[in-house]
Write a protein that holds these residues in place. Structure first.
Motif, PDB file in Angstrom:
ATOM      1  N   ARG A 202     -55.544  29.267 -74.686  1.00 53.80           N
ATOM      2  CA  ARG A 202     -55.781  27.776 -74.128  1.00 53.80           C
ATOM      3  C   ARG A 202     -55.665  28.114 -72.792  1.00 53.80           C
ATOM      4  NH1 ARG A 202     -54.812  22.231 -76.851  1.00 53.80           N
ATOM      5  NH2 ARG A 202     -56.476  21.923 -78.860  1.00 53.80           N
ATOM      6  N   GLU A 203     -54.706  28.286 -72.459  1.00 54.25           N
ATOM      7  CA  GLU A 203     -54.351  29.134 -71.247  1.00 54.25           C
ATOM      8  C   GLU A 203     -55.519  30.093 -70.187  1.00 54.25           C
ATOM      9  OE1 GLU A 203     -49.629  30.169 -71.749  1.00 54.25           O
ATOM     10  OE2 GLU A 203     -49.168  27.616 -72.164  1.00 54.25           O
ATOM     11  N   ALA A 204     -55.313  31.022 -71.249  1.00 58.15           N
ATOM     12  CA  ALA A 204     -56.324  31.514 -70.728  1.00 58.15           C
ATOM     13  C   ALA A 204     -58.440  31.649 -69.990  1.00 58.15           C
ATOM     14  CB  ALA A 204     -56.742  33.147 -71.549  1.00 58.15           C
ATOM     15  N   VAL A 205     -58.395  31.010 -71.014  1.00 60.33           N
ATOM     16  CA  VAL A 205     -60.358  30.688 -70.788  1.00 60.33           C
ATOM     17  C   VAL A 205     -59.778  29.339 -69.564  1.00 60.33           C
ATOM     18  CG1 VAL A 205     -61.724  28.291 -71.369  1.00 60.33           C
ATOM     19  CG2 VAL A 205     -60.607  30.148 -73.248  1.00 60.33           C
ATOM     20  N   ASN A 206     -58.683  28.286 -69.921  1.00 52.28           N
ATOM     21  CA  ASN A 206     -58.656  27.550 -68.607  1.00 52.28           C
ATOM     22  C   ASN A 206     -57.837  27.793 -67.195  1.00 52.28           C
ATOM     23  OD1 ASN A 206     -58.559  24.807 -70.147  1.00 52.28           O
ATOM     24  ND2 ASN A 206     -56.186  24.834 -70.859  1.00 52.28           N
ATOM     25  N   ASP A 207     -57.362  29.212 -67.697  1.00 45.70           N
ATOM     26  CA  ASP A 207     -57.259  29.755 -66.401  1.00 45.70           C
ATOM     27  C   ASP A 207     -58.567  30.667 -65.388  1.00 45.70           C
ATOM     28  OD1 ASP A 207     -54.811  29.181 -66.387  1.00 45.70           O
ATOM     29  OD2 ASP A 207     -54.362  30.815 -67.119  1.00 45.70           O
ATOM     30  N   ALA A 208     -59.361  30.720 -66.144  1.00 50.32           N
ATOM     31  CA  ALA A 208     -60.597  31.560 -66.343  1.00 50.32           C
ATOM     32  C   ALA A 208     -61.605  30.502 -65.524  1.00 50.32           C
ATOM     33  CB  ALA A 208     -61.744  32.036 -67.216  1.00 50.32           C
ATOM     34  N   TRP A 209     -61.306  29.441 -65.004  1.00 55.26           N
ATOM     35  CA  TRP A 209     -62.196  28.557 -63.910  1.00 55.26           C
ATOM     36  C   TRP A 209     -61.446  28.924 -62.749  1.00 55.26           C
ATOM     37  CZ3 TRP A 209     -66.108  26.022 -65.681  1.00 55.26           C
ATOM     38  CH2 TRP A 209     -66.135  25.714 -66.816  1.00 55.26           C
ATOM     39  N   ASP A 210     -60.753  29.755 -62.377  1.00 58.33           N
ATOM     40  CA  ASP A 210     -59.502  29.422 -61.194  1.00 58.33           C
ATOM     41  C   ASP A 210     -59.948  31.179 -60.811  1.00 58.33           C
ATOM     42  OD1 ASP A 210     -59.050  26.515 -60.936  1.00 58.33           O
ATOM     43  OD2 ASP A 210     -57.926  27.117 -62.166  1.00 58.33           O
ATOM     44  N   LEU A 211     -60.193  32.011 -61.626  1.00 62.05           N
ATOM     45  CA  LEU A 211     -60.159  33.616 -61.929  1.00 62.05           C
ATOM     46  C   LEU A 211     -61.522  33.619 -61.230  1.00 62.05           C
ATOM     47  CD1 LEU A 211     -58.591  35.064 -64.745  1.00 62.05           C
ATOM     48  CD2 LEU A 211     -57.537  34.726 -62.121  1.00 62.05           C
TER      49      LEU A 211
ATOM     50  N   VAL B 165     -63.079  36.429 -73.645  1.00 66.80           N
ATOM     51  CA  VAL B 165     -62.184  37.342 -73.211  1.00 66.80           C
ATOM     52  C   VAL B 165     -60.843  36.050 -73.166  1.00 66.80           C
ATOM     53  CG1 VAL B 165     -60.751  37.838 -70.995  1.00 66.80           C
ATOM     54  CG2 VAL B 165     -63.286  37.809 -70.894  1.00 66.80           C
ATOM     55  N   GLY B 166     -60.753  34.765 -73.700  1.00 66.10           N
ATOM     56  CA  GLY B 166     -59.777  34.053 -74.524  1.00 66.10           C
ATOM     57  C   GLY B 166     -59.470  34.575 -75.827  1.00 66.10           C
ATOM     58  N   ASP B 167     -60.588  35.140 -76.244  1.00 71.28           N
ATOM     59  CA  ASP B 167     -60.302  35.711 -77.997  1.00 71.28           C
ATOM     60  C   ASP B 167     -59.615  37.051 -77.935  1.00 71.28           C
ATOM     61  OD1 ASP B 167     -60.771  33.804 -79.337  1.00 71.28           O
ATOM     62  OD2 ASP B 167     -62.579  34.301 -79.699  1.00 71.28           O
ATOM     63  N   GLN B 168     -59.955  37.896 -77.063  1.00 69.97           N
ATOM     64  CA  GLN B 168     -59.556  39.233 -76.571  1.00 69.97           C
ATOM     65  C   GLN B 168     -57.549  39.259 -75.663  1.00 69.97           C
ATOM     66  OE1 GLN B 168     -63.977  40.838 -74.690  1.00 69.97           O
ATOM     67  NE2 GLN B 168     -61.974  41.456 -73.474  1.00 69.97           N
ATOM     68  N   LYS B 169     -57.899  38.097 -75.905  1.00 69.27           N
ATOM     69  CA  LYS B 169     -56.168  37.838 -75.438  1.00 69.27           C
ATOM     70  C   LYS B 169     -54.898  37.892 -76.163  1.00 69.27           C
ATOM     71  CE  LYS B 169     -57.314  37.455 -70.158  1.00 69.27           C
ATOM     72  NZ  LYS B 169     -56.606  36.045 -68.833  1.00 69.27           N
ATOM     73  N   THR B 170     -56.318  36.589 -76.998  1.00 73.26           N
ATOM     74  CA  THR B 170     -54.782  35.885 -78.082  1.00 73.26           C
ATOM     75  C   THR B 170     -55.255  37.436 -79.349  1.00 73.26           C
ATOM     76  OG1 THR B 170     -57.036  35.522 -79.298  1.00 73.26           O
ATOM     77  CG2 THR B 170     -55.430  33.692 -77.204  1.00 73.26           C
ATOM     78  N   GLN B 171     -55.836  38.400 -79.612  1.00 74.02           N
ATOM     79  CA  GLN B 171     -56.087  39.491 -80.692  1.00 74.02           C
ATOM     80  C   GLN B 171     -55.102  39.769 -80.871  1.00 74.02           C
ATOM     81  OE1 GLN B 171     -59.338  39.926 -82.024  1.00 74.02           O
ATOM     82  NE2 GLN B 171     -58.543  41.015 -83.336  1.00 74.02           N
TER      83      GLN B 171
END
Length: 422
Positions: A279-288, A325-331
């Protein structure tokens, strides 16, 4: 007096013994209840899956009528995944009481969808369900102990021991026949409901035979334990306490101590940790910057490098790229969680060899396909299906073609290759 003569005489005496009949009746009623409840639960789960499949299609069709682009269709379209219970699941529900056996997934980041799941029943997770496996592994030995702990001591107290020994041609045949008959009666009244339920459920003959073989071996083990302890020249309460001590050690202490030790030896991340990380990875993506997301995406999907271009405003291809990418970061966490559970399961299997009750339950759950390996298989099938969804949608999302609802007729459908004849 030979063994067969003892058996005939002891059969008559056993059928007049109220304690034997009472315990046999209790085991029979518990077996009927366990089988009936298990079959009802399996039926309810199958009916739920059938109903959910119907609703799943209706909702997906309804979502399609309100969308005009592939990204919106993918966002609002849910797909039911499920692990249908096997024909023998009623006898050993296993982890189906603790883990989700159905998920509705869509094209969003998957790991969070897997671990944001239906909660299992906390009562069943704590004490276990009274299914046939639990009945045979934990409850049945107690009934046998109650019938055999005073096999000889009761005769000494009643003053009949010396007379019985003197009139028996073979002293051992007298006690062996009595023990065999009592254990045999308890075993028959326990397995009859199981066999009936298995046949009605359509379980394979091989699965039924395997379960019966394990149950018989298990019953012989407890028969030998009880017979040996009953041979002590001690008062009945002392022998009973010894039997209960053995049962407590094998059924409770060793499995519990083993589980606590294994949990300490093999740490693993929790499902909630995986969920929050994603969730953090997905939410952070909005600001990147969008380019950062596309760079991380094409690193694992190089075939879309030319099409992954930054544009103005919101982009569906960018949105689903950062979901991936969110899935990749939690792989790494997800792999560690899966491997850790399997490692714990393997170690618990080793502990079970010195705790026959746990070994019986694990063996029956494996045959019924309700153990951890079956759960891992289901999770793997969800990931395979989600990968198929992505492979289907990516050409539509990254392509320049106009929206055409006819293209959605080729969307993949979930199917679980599951041997259901057990």
């Amino acid at each position: 007096m030979n063994l067969m003569a003892n058996m005939r005489r002891e059969s008559t005496l056993m059928l007049r013994d109220r304690a034997v009949i009472a315990w046999a009746g209790v085991i029979f009623l518990l077996a009927v209840y366990a089988v009936w409840v298990g079959m009802a639960e399996v039926k309810q789960q199958r009916e739920s899956i059938t109903w959910l499949l119907q609703q799943d299609k209706l909702e997906r069709d309804a979502a399609l009528t309100h969308q005009s682009d592939y990204g919106g269709v993918a966002y609002y379209s849910f797909h039911l995944t499920y692990d249908e219970p096997s024909n023998l699941a009623f006898a050993a529900m296993g982890l189906r009481d603790e883990t989700a056996w159905k998920h509705r997934v869509r094209m969003l980041a998957l790991e969070g969808q897997i671990y944001e799941r239906d909660a299992g029943n906390p009562v069943f997770a704590l004490i276990g369900r009274l299914d046939f496996a639990f009945l045979m592994a934990v409850v049945w030995p107690l009934a046998l102990i109650m019938l055999l702990h005073d096999l000889k001591s009761s005769e000494r107290v009643a003053g009949r021991y010396n007379l019985l020994v003197a009139t028996a041609a073979q002293q051992s045949a007298l006690w062996v026949s009595r023990a065999l008959l009592r254990a045999g009666l308890l075993l028959v009244v326990a397995v009859l409901p199981f066999v009936t339920g298995a046949l009605l459920s359509g379980a394979s003959l091989l699965a039924i035979v395997l379960v019966l073989a394990m149950v018989i071996i298990y019953a012989v083990f407890w028969l030998l334990v009880c017979y040996w302890l009953a041979s002590w020249q001690q008062p009945s309460p002392t022998i009973l306490a010894a039997n209960l001590g053995v049962w407590l050690l094998l059924a409770v202490v060793i499995p519990l101590a083993g589980r606590i030790t294994i949990d300490q030896i093999v740490p693993l991340p929790s499902g909630s940790e995986i969920l929050m990380t994603q969730r953090e990875a997905v939410n952070d993506a909005w600001d990147l910057p969008k380019q950062d997301t596309f760079d991380a995406f094409v690193a694992t999907h190089p075939q879309w490098q030319e099409q992954a271009k930054v544009g103005q405003g919101f982009q569906w291809d960018w949105y689903y790229a950062f979901q991936q990418v969110g899935d990749q970061k939690t792989q790494a966490l997800s792999d560690a969680y899966r491997d850790g559970r399997l490692h714990r399961h393997a170690l618990a299997g080793l502990v079970a060899w010195v705790a026959p009750p746990a070994l019986l339950e694990r063996s029956m759950q494996r045959i019924a396909q309700t153990d951890l390996k079956s759960v891992i298989t289901y999770e793997s099938k969800i990931r395979e299906f989600h990968a198929q969804l992505r492979q289907f949608y990516y050409p539509l999302l990254f392509g320049d073609g106009a929206f055409d609802a006819d293209n959605l007729q080729q969307r993949p459908n979930f199917s679980l290759t599951h041997s259901n004849d057990s």
